[in-house]
Enzyme design. Sequence first.
Site, PDB file in Angstrom:
ATOM      1  N   TYR A  76      11.506   1.916  -1.788  1.00 42.75           N
ATOM      2  CA  TYR A  76      10.779   0.648  -1.932  1.00 42.75           C
ATOM      3  C   TYR A  76       9.525   0.878  -2.773  1.00 42.75           C
ATOM      4  O   TYR A  76       9.208   0.098  -3.677  1.00 42.75           O
ATOM      5  CB  TYR A  76      10.420   0.205  -0.515  1.00 42.75           C
ATOM      6  CG  TYR A  76       9.676  -1.086  -0.390  1.00 42.75           C
ATOM      7  CD1 TYR A  76      10.315  -2.298  -0.590  1.00 42.75           C
ATOM      8  CD2 TYR A  76       8.332  -1.099  -0.030  1.00 42.75           C
ATOM      9  CE1 TYR A  76       9.634  -3.486  -0.434  1.00 42.75           C
ATOM     10  CE2 TYR A  76       7.650  -2.283   0.123  1.00 42.75           C
ATOM     11  CZ  TYR A  76       8.301  -3.476  -0.074  1.00 42.75           C
ATOM     12  OH  TYR A  76       7.630  -4.656   0.075  1.00 42.75           O
ATOM     13  N   SER A  81       0.821  -1.212   0.000  1.00 41.76           N
ATOM     14  CA  SER A  81       0.000   0.000   0.000  1.00 41.76           C
ATOM     15  C   SER A  81       0.856   1.264   0.000  1.00 41.76           C
ATOM     16  O   SER A  81       0.338   2.358  -0.238  1.00 41.76           O
ATOM     17  CB  SER A  81      -0.930   0.003   1.216  1.00 41.76           C
ATOM     18  OG  SER A  81      -0.162  -0.101   2.385  1.00 41.76           O
ATOM     19  N   CYS A  82       2.175   1.131   0.232  1.00 43.25           N
ATOM     20  CA  CYS A  82       3.029   2.331   0.237  1.00 43.25           C
ATOM     21  C   CYS A  82       3.231   2.900  -1.165  1.00 43.25           C
ATOM     22  O   CYS A  82       3.848   3.951  -1.321  1.00 43.25           O
ATOM     23  CB  CYS A  82       4.361   2.055   0.913  1.00 43.25           C
ATOM     24  SG  CYS A  82       5.406   0.950  -0.024  1.00 43.25           S
TER      25      CYS A  82
END
Length: 318
Positions: free
Chosen positions: A138, A110-111
């Site tokens: 990331y 979800s990042c």
Amino acid sequence: MFLKNSKIYIAGHRGMVGSAVCDALLENGYNNLVLKSSQELDLRNQSSVGQFFQDEQPEVVIDAAARVGGILANSDFPYNFLMENLQIQNNLIDSSLKTDVKKFIFLGSSCIYPKHAKQPLKEEYLLTDSLEPTNEWYAIAKIAGVKACQAVRNQFNKDFVSLMPTNLYGERDNFDLNSSHVLPAMIRKFHDAKENNDSPVTLWGSGTPMREFLHVEDLANAVLFTLENQLPEYLYNVGTGVDMTIKQLAEKIQNIVGHKGEIVWDESKPNGTPRKLMDVSKLHRLGWHHNINLDEGICKTYSWFLDNIDSLKEVKLN
Ligand SMILES: NC(=O)c1ccc[n+]([C@@H]2O[C@H](COP(=O)([O-])OP(=O)(O)OC[C@H]3O[C@@H](n4cnc5c(N)ncnc54)[C@H](OP(=O)(O)O)[C@@H]3O)[C@@H](O)[C@H]2O)c1
């Protein structure tokens, strides 16, 4: 759509997600799984991965291999988080395309969504604003993976699909305090403090950010659902659709673990993004729903932690 003896390669099968996916597939009769540890096949190595795909010719690839870590690990090793994840996923996606893999399931996080995106997070908010800086390395790698799979769909009309899970937890998680995510870190801290005569527990940040948590067995069922159905779109959120403050989570875990001491909030440590609640309506409409509620999931995870306390994995940062 796939036979129970279809050859399925699970990349990262020893990790928390990969092992849960492996269990779910075996329990559902898929018996032709190809599994390689990072020691046997380093997915950063393009020629080794290419050769492996030529030799094995899997029909399905599930990409649960990644360099994963919490805020500290991400901010100390930005290059590794960006480059290793790009290398791993690029090698897997490109080799899958070249060897005519029928279905590729890419797992992100979800990042990938902007730091200040409207809540709950819908799939279409991708790339509409800037990312949370503490894990942008990331996140950028994961966005590249989502886009690579979308490009394969568009250009080659192949079933390459991305699932974006919310924060996961469960059996075989990383409980190493230097590199773990928030939920396993809290289990470890409250447990250790309970053993130490209920000494105070210091937690990072203010406790006000809101987070959603999904048990890894529920994600594994979402992967199984994706394997068994041809989903019409390129990107799906996977979560519970319910969140809570980090403070509420801490009190819940403190209660389950049975720690009686004080909780101290160290506000010099980063909070991360203020809220990250997934809109899971797309996958709900297609028929997937989570089954394990948070209390039940934390109890299961704490009980696994106690059973495995002498052999928990240690993830060293380097
Ligand atoms: N944990 C979460 O909260 C969470 C949340 C959302 C999404 N996800 C996604 O789920 C996926 C898996 O996460 P996880 O929590 O299961 O991580 P994990 O427990 O750290 O497992 C990662 C796996 O990746 C493999 N791997 C790493 N580098 C490799 C390399 N160079 N070559 C071959 N294999 C390599 C490791 O293999 P070996 O064990 O053989 O070394 C390990 O089994 C990731 O894509 C992550 O983004 C996780």
